[in-house]
Structure formats: C-alpha cells, structure tokens
Write a protein that holds these residues in place. Sequence first.
Motif, PDB file in Angstrom:
ATOM      1  N   LEU A   1      -7.351 -28.124  45.519  1.00  0.00           N
ATOM      2  CA  LEU A   1      -5.992 -27.999  46.033  1.00  0.00           C
ATOM      3  C   LEU A   1      -5.325 -26.704  45.549  1.00  0.00           C
ATOM      4  O   LEU A   1      -5.670 -26.202  44.471  1.00  0.00           O
ATOM      5  CB  LEU A   1      -5.130 -29.178  45.563  1.00  0.00           C
ATOM      6  CG  LEU A   1      -5.504 -30.573  46.051  1.00  0.00           C
ATOM      7  CD1 LEU A   1      -4.609 -31.608  45.373  1.00  0.00           C
ATOM      8  CD2 LEU A   1      -5.397 -30.683  47.565  1.00  0.00           C
ATOM      9  N   PRO A   2      -4.377 -26.175  46.298  1.00  0.00           N
ATOM     10  CA  PRO A   2      -3.566 -25.071  45.778  1.00  0.00           C
ATOM     11  C   PRO A   2      -2.861 -25.525  44.499  1.00  0.00           C
ATOM     12  O   PRO A   2      -2.554 -26.714  44.337  1.00  0.00           O
ATOM     13  CB  PRO A   2      -2.555 -24.811  46.904  1.00  0.00           C
ATOM     14  CG  PRO A   2      -3.200 -25.355  48.137  1.00  0.00           C
ATOM     15  CD  PRO A   2      -4.016 -26.534  47.684  1.00  0.00           C
ATOM     16  N   ARG A   3      -2.593 -24.592  43.626  1.00  0.00           N
ATOM     17  CA  ARG A   3      -2.032 -24.921  42.312  1.00  0.00           C
ATOM     18  C   ARG A   3      -0.743 -25.731  42.418  1.00  0.00           C
ATOM     19  O   ARG A   3      -0.574 -26.723  41.688  1.00  0.00           O
ATOM     20  CB  ARG A   3      -1.764 -23.624  41.539  1.00  0.00           C
ATOM     21  CG  ARG A   3      -1.177 -23.827  40.141  1.00  0.00           C
ATOM     22  CD  ARG A   3      -2.218 -24.267  39.159  1.00  0.00           C
ATOM     23  NE  ARG A   3      -1.643 -24.502  37.835  1.00  0.00           N
ATOM     24  CZ  ARG A   3      -2.363 -24.773  36.756  1.00  0.00           C
ATOM     25  NH1 ARG A   3      -3.670 -24.867  36.840  1.00  0.00           N
ATOM     26  NH2 ARG A   3      -1.782 -24.975  35.597  1.00  0.00           N
ATOM     27  N   ASP A   4       0.148 -25.362  43.322  1.00  0.00           N
ATOM     28  CA  ASP A   4       1.426 -26.067  43.405  1.00  0.00           C
ATOM     29  C   ASP A   4       1.245 -27.509  43.865  1.00  0.00           C
ATOM     30  O   ASP A   4       1.942 -28.416  43.393  1.00  0.00           O
ATOM     31  CB  ASP A   4       2.394 -25.328  44.322  1.00  0.00           C
ATOM     32  CG  ASP A   4       1.855 -25.145  45.742  1.00  0.00           C
ATOM     33  OD1 ASP A   4       0.630 -25.197  45.938  1.00  0.00           O
ATOM     34  OD2 ASP A   4       2.678 -24.947  46.660  1.00  0.00           O
ATOM     35  N   GLU A   5       0.282 -27.747  44.771  1.00  0.00           N
ATOM     36  CA  GLU A   5       0.013 -29.116  45.224  1.00  0.00           C
ATOM     37  C   GLU A   5      -0.594 -29.950  44.101  1.00  0.00           C
ATOM     38  O   GLU A   5      -0.272 -31.132  43.945  1.00  0.00           O
ATOM     39  CB  GLU A   5      -0.924 -29.101  46.431  1.00  0.00           C
ATOM     40  CG  GLU A   5      -0.287 -28.592  47.713  1.00  0.00           C
ATOM     41  CD  GLU A   5      -1.219 -28.713  48.901  1.00  0.00           C
ATOM     42  OE1 GLU A   5      -2.053 -29.656  48.913  1.00  0.00           O
ATOM     43  OE2 GLU A   5      -1.128 -27.875  49.816  1.00  0.00           O
ATOM     44  N   ALA A   6      -1.489 -29.335  43.333  1.00  0.00           N
ATOM     45  CA  ALA A   6      -2.114 -30.035  42.210  1.00  0.00           C
ATOM     46  C   ALA A   6      -1.070 -30.429  41.169  1.00  0.00           C
ATOM     47  O   ALA A   6      -1.081 -31.544  40.635  1.00  0.00           O
ATOM     48  CB  ALA A   6      -3.195 -29.168  41.581  1.00  0.00           C
ATOM     49  N   GLU A   7      -0.149 -29.515  40.876  1.00  0.00           N
ATOM     50  CA  GLU A   7       0.897 -29.804  39.893  1.00  0.00           C
ATOM     51  C   GLU A   7       1.816 -30.927  40.379  1.00  0.00           C
ATOM     52  O   GLU A   7       2.233 -31.787  39.592  1.00  0.00           O
ATOM     53  CB  GLU A   7       1.698 -28.536  39.606  1.00  0.00           C
ATOM     54  CG  GLU A   7       0.908 -27.492  38.829  1.00  0.00           C
ATOM     55  CD  GLU A   7       1.701 -26.239  38.539  1.00  0.00           C
ATOM     56  OE1 GLU A   7       2.802 -26.084  39.118  1.00  0.00           O
ATOM     57  OE2 GLU A   7       1.223 -25.413  37.735  1.00  0.00           O
ATOM     58  N   LYS A   8       2.101 -30.941  41.658  1.00  0.00           N
ATOM     59  CA  LYS A   8       2.942 -31.999  42.218  1.00  0.00           C
ATOM     60  C   LYS A   8       2.240 -33.344  42.113  1.00  0.00           C
ATOM     61  O   LYS A   8       2.850 -34.359  41.755  1.00  0.00           O
ATOM     62  CB  LYS A   8       3.274 -31.674  43.677  1.00  0.00           C
ATOM     63  CG  LYS A   8       4.213 -32.676  44.327  1.00  0.00           C
ATOM     64  CD  LYS A   8       4.557 -32.264  45.755  1.00  0.00           C
ATOM     65  CE  LYS A   8       5.500 -33.280  46.396  1.00  0.00           C
ATOM     66  NZ  LYS A   8       5.829 -32.901  47.806  1.00  0.00           N
ATOM     67  N   LEU A   9       0.947 -33.366  42.424  1.00  0.00           N
ATOM     68  CA  LEU A   9       0.166 -34.599  42.348  1.00  0.00           C
ATOM     69  C   LEU A   9       0.138 -35.144  40.919  1.00  0.00           C
ATOM     70  O   LEU A   9       0.266 -36.356  40.693  1.00  0.00           O
ATOM     71  CB  LEU A   9      -1.263 -34.339  42.829  1.00  0.00           C
ATOM     72  CG  LEU A   9      -2.260 -35.491  42.739  1.00  0.00           C
ATOM     73  CD1 LEU A   9      -1.865 -36.625  43.687  1.00  0.00           C
ATOM     74  CD2 LEU A   9      -3.669 -35.015  43.063  1.00  0.00           C
TER      75      LEU A   9
END
Length: 386
Positions: free
Chosen positions: A171-179
């Motif tokens: 995943l893109p970094r921002d999506e991973a952090e949100k998850l």
Amino acid sequence: MTKILISAGEASGDLHAGAVTRAIRQLNPDTEIFGMGGDCMRAAGGEVLFDIKDHSVMGFVEVLKKLPDIWRLRSEFIALMNRRKPDVLLTIDYPGFNMRLAKLAKERGIKVVSFIAPSAWAWRPQRAAGVVKVVDKIASIFPFEYDLYKSYGADIEFVGHPLVDTVKPSLPRDEAEKLAGKRQGHPLVLLMPGSREMEIQRLLPVMLEAARILKKKRPGMDFAMPRAATIPKERLEAPINASGLDITLTEGHTYDVMSTADLAIATSGTVTLEAALCGLGCEILYKSSPVSFWIASHVVEIPHIGLPNIVAGRMIEPELLQDDCTPEKVAFTALEMLEPKRYSQLQRDLQEVKEKLGEPGAVKRVAELVLCMASKHQQEQLSKKS
C-alpha cells in the motif's frame, strides 16, 4: 499429470505453502497440488484437505494431549498417499509430524522435499542424520543450516529465505498509516500475540497489561494488533474491549502495518523475522507450560530463541521467557528499545539480518526443485514398468 502432496502445519507454513503452490502453478499449470494447509494455500489454488486451524499445537505436554488427533491425521495421510499416489511430498516446517510423514512417503517410493527443514542446529546437530535418511532433498533457507546438513551427507540446496520474496508492503505509505492508526509524532507499537490459541491464552493478557502500563507512562503511544488468519476476530476483540485500551485491530496488509510501526511486542516465531524484513524491531516473548519449558531448556543447544537473534548470531532483540515475561518487564523493555540510540543500533542490526537471508527468488527456486524431483519420480516409475 504431476501430483504434489504438501504438508504445512501452522500459519507461517501455510504462507510458504501458498507461495510455493502459486510458483509451481506458474511453471506448470497442470500440476495437481493438495494436502494440509490453510487460506494461503487455498487461495493459491491448492486443494486443502486438512486445515491447519484444526492441527496447530505447541509445547511438549500440549502435543501429548493432541496425540489421538495426530495419529488420526497420520492415518488419513497414509490413505491419501495410497489413493492419489503423489510424485513428491513437500514438507514445510512442522517437524514433529512431518518427519514421520516423510518416512511413510519414502517407504511408498514418493520423493520427499523438505522446505523449512527441522532445526537440527537448535535441537541437537546429530538430529540431521535422521532427517537425511527420510528426505531426498532439502531446500535450505539459512547458510548455517546448509553447512550442518551438508556435513551429514544431505542432498541440499541453499535457496535463500522465502520471506525475502513475500515480505513486501503493497500500500502507499499514507494508506498503510491510516490502516494501522499511525499518527505523526506518536510511537505506534504492534501487539502480536501469535497464531495459535495456546499463544493467545498465555501471552495476550501479558501484552494487554504491558500496553496499559506503557499508555500510563507514554500517553501519546498508540497500539495496533494484526490478526492472524487462524485466530477468530472475536477471540481478540473481547479481551481488547475488556482492557479499556484503544487498540486498532487490523485485517490483512500485515507487512504494510509492520512497515509503519515503531516497535512490536511479539510472540517468538516466524513473525519476528517478517518484522525484521520490514525494518521493525521486536521484543520477543515466549511462554509454555513449566514442563514443556523445562524439557526444551535441556534439549535446545542454541543461546537464543528469536529468529532475528539466531540469524544475527548474537542478541540484537530482547527475549523475555517464562517468569521474565511479566507486564512490568515487557513495558520497561519496550521503553528502552524506543530510546533513540538503542533504536538506531537495532535498525543497523536488522539490515544485517536481511542481508544474511539471501537474494530474492527463493520461492521460485523451491518450485523448480520440487518439479525436478517430481520429474525424477515419474522417470523412475517408467523405468520400473519397462
């Protein structure tokens, strides 16, 4: 048609079974692949006849309690081998059961390939001699493992570690952090209690209480818990809710979650090596029954139990075992590991571990090796008929 029988007994073994199944199908789409695994093997197109959810067990005493089930599974495997006559049995980890299964397969003329071979380097080097007798080919994942088995006359090939192929964020970094529930400027700690019920029973309460202590000392700290596929969601939700902690329970994308975290508190096992490949340091916990631990302490011949420590050849990550595995010690050690100097050193150590695990392509090399052994078996069968 080529037939491959797979026996993988735990969540980590299922991960490898799925990867090898997929690689074999890419090389030879008509291959029939069946046996014991789980969701990963099933998703890759393998026929799961025995599900790992029903057969995972840890500890010497615990194995004794499960003996009737294990004997039943053995009988069912014998019937399966007799009925479907596979060319190759591919054993993946789960040595207590798989080496007995390998002997039965060899007696029936089935080629045996061992992937994630028994840890003779940990459990008595001479154990390698017994493995060599029942296995036709070993796909070695550690350099030190290769040297030991070779000294006992094994037909062995160093393929590298399969996790080098499979452990990759998607995943893109921002999506991973949100998850993961990662907030900028706030440390994120993963709680990873394991993939087996007995691990959850023994270590989840310790982790949750340690998290409570950490939250009091560092109010800005956040927590997440990746769920292993073998553990029902409600099995984790109930104790998390009872703890009163705000813990993000994640589903899937575990490597993305690992790559965003700052530290993991994890049950000893393959997950600690997966974390290392994501650049995530672990505090390694282990608890078993007192009898099982006493037996293990008298037969294990290595100074460490954590895989990153074993690969590094020294203690790079703390191990809290048995009576040392208390919430207070776990919390104190976690805070130590997050200190800047200690954290930077650990990052350098984890990079060294990654380099020792070999080049990418291990899974494909295993698939090629299995298909080669299957071809040899088919040629031998034709020779016998002629």
